[in-house]
Design a protein around this motif. Sequence first.
Motif, PDB file in Angstrom:
ATOM      1  N   ASP A  19       0.797  -1.218   0.000  1.00  0.00           N
ATOM      2  CA  ASP A  19       0.000   0.000   0.000  1.00  0.00           C
ATOM      3  C   ASP A  19       0.840   1.284   0.000  1.00  0.00           C
ATOM      4  O   ASP A  19       0.297   2.372   0.019  1.00  0.00           O
ATOM      5  CB  ASP A  19      -0.963   0.008   1.186  1.00  0.00           C
ATOM      6  CG  ASP A  19      -0.253  -0.059   2.526  1.00  0.00           C
ATOM      7  OD1 ASP A  19       0.955  -0.349   2.553  1.00  0.00           O
ATOM      8  OD2 ASP A  19      -0.921   0.162   3.553  1.00  0.00           O
ATOM      9  N   GLU A  20       2.166   1.174  -0.036  1.00  0.00           N
ATOM     10  CA  GLU A  20       3.022   2.364  -0.021  1.00  0.00           C
ATOM     11  C   GLU A  20       3.159   3.017  -1.385  1.00  0.00           C
ATOM     12  O   GLU A  20       3.202   4.233  -1.486  1.00  0.00           O
ATOM     13  CB  GLU A  20       4.412   2.013   0.521  1.00  0.00           C
ATOM     14  CG  GLU A  20       4.438   1.788   2.013  1.00  0.00           C
ATOM     15  CD  GLU A  20       5.844   1.543   2.494  1.00  0.00           C
ATOM     16  OE1 GLU A  20       6.564   2.537   2.685  1.00  0.00           O
ATOM     17  OE2 GLU A  20       6.210   0.363   2.666  1.00  0.00           O
ATOM     18  N   VAL A  21       3.310   2.230  -2.428  1.00  0.00           N
ATOM     19  CA  VAL A  21       3.398   2.746  -3.791  1.00  0.00           C
ATOM     20  C   VAL A  21       2.507   1.903  -4.678  1.00  0.00           C
ATOM     21  O   VAL A  21       2.212   0.748  -4.367  1.00  0.00           O
ATOM     22  CB  VAL A  21       4.849   2.737  -4.355  1.00  0.00           C
ATOM     23  CG1 VAL A  21       5.758   3.641  -3.558  1.00  0.00           C
ATOM     24  CG2 VAL A  21       5.397   1.342  -4.433  1.00  0.00           C
ATOM     25  N   GLY A  22       2.109   2.502  -5.800  1.00  0.00           N
ATOM     26  CA  GLY A  22       1.318   1.756  -6.764  1.00  0.00           C
ATOM     27  C   GLY A  22       2.173   0.693  -7.440  1.00  0.00           C
ATOM     28  O   GLY A  22       3.402   0.752  -7.411  1.00  0.00           O
ATOM     29  N   ARG A  23       1.540  -0.259  -8.028  1.00  0.00           N
ATOM     30  CA  ARG A  23       2.244  -1.340  -8.715  1.00  0.00           C
ATOM     31  C   ARG A  23       1.799  -1.364 -10.166  1.00  0.00           C
ATOM     32  O   ARG A  23       0.610  -1.254 -10.467  1.00  0.00           O
ATOM     33  CB  ARG A  23       1.910  -2.695  -8.098  1.00  0.00           C
ATOM     34  CG  ARG A  23       2.187  -2.790  -6.608  1.00  0.00           C
ATOM     35  CD  ARG A  23       3.673  -2.870  -6.351  1.00  0.00           C
ATOM     36  NE  ARG A  23       3.954  -3.263  -4.995  1.00  0.00           N
ATOM     37  CZ  ARG A  23       4.604  -2.496  -4.129  1.00  0.00           C
ATOM     38  NH1 ARG A  23       5.009  -1.310  -4.459  1.00  0.00           N
ATOM     39  NH2 ARG A  23       4.849  -2.922  -2.910  1.00  0.00           N
ATOM     40  N   MET A  24       2.765  -1.520 -11.051  1.00  0.00           N
ATOM     41  CA  MET A  24       2.447  -1.693 -12.466  1.00  0.00           C
ATOM     42  C   MET A  24       2.204  -3.176 -12.711  1.00  0.00           C
ATOM     43  O   MET A  24       2.812  -4.024 -12.057  1.00  0.00           O
ATOM     44  CB  MET A  24       3.592  -1.190 -13.340  1.00  0.00           C
ATOM     45  CG  MET A  24       3.780   0.310 -13.248  1.00  0.00           C
ATOM     46  SD  MET A  24       5.040   0.936 -14.378  1.00  0.00           S
ATOM     47  CE  MET A  24       4.289   0.593 -15.954  1.00  0.00           C
ATOM     48  N   GLN A  25       1.330  -3.463 -13.630  1.00  0.00           N
ATOM     49  CA  GLN A  25       1.101  -4.839 -14.066  1.00  0.00           C
ATOM     50  C   GLN A  25       1.500  -4.884 -15.530  1.00  0.00           C
ATOM     51  O   GLN A  25       0.737  -4.458 -16.390  1.00  0.00           O
ATOM     52  CB  GLN A  25      -0.352  -5.239 -13.856  1.00  0.00           C
ATOM     53  CG  GLN A  25      -0.712  -5.348 -12.384  1.00  0.00           C
ATOM     54  CD  GLN A  25      -2.130  -5.845 -12.193  1.00  0.00           C
ATOM     55  OE1 GLN A  25      -2.640  -6.601 -13.001  1.00  0.00           O
ATOM     56  NE2 GLN A  25      -2.745  -5.414 -11.114  1.00  0.00           N
TER      57      GLN A  25
END
Length: 187
Positions: A115-121
């Motif tokens: 939940d700290e940074v967004g994640r790319m998929q």
Amino acid sequence: MPKSPQSHLDPRQPLVVDTTKLPRQPGATRALKRVVPAPADLGLELISVLEGSDVELDLELTSVSEGVYVSGRVRGSLTGECGRCLNEISRPFDVALKELYAYADSTTEETTDEDEVGRMQGDLIDLEPAVRDAVVLMLPTNPLCRADCPGLCSECGVHLDDLPADHSHEAVDPRWAALHQLTKPEE
């Protein structure tokens, strides 16, 4: 630390961004301007963005060594009701959005909580959580139609703006209520 599996993103969704045309070279940028329908539940109990209403994204995608940094503005219209007088509220909003999306298998992705940074998929970014956070966090928990809204009369419920300045209600102490009846003229 094992990461939880993420659901597959649909690139046809309005808040999902495909970054394949953004070079993975730090400093490379790409403008993203689009109008998307507002997702469901974008707001609080008394004020929100109506589902399906236009939300304008004016963003810049910037390649950084660990992922893609998204920054810019989100604009739209809020609707709801005043927390004092219950009149309808309709006003525009303009809020900043700043979010880092980490590449899969990057140091940032491996060393931060989910939940700290967004994640790319792959090459896809889901902007909905960041847009939701930016909009909801700027909303007042007790919205007002105007700063000096006097609200409603606590006795009769009429909007105080619609009542004369000398409006009042006679308060009779319940212990003396029977005596108060004696002073009323007979009908």
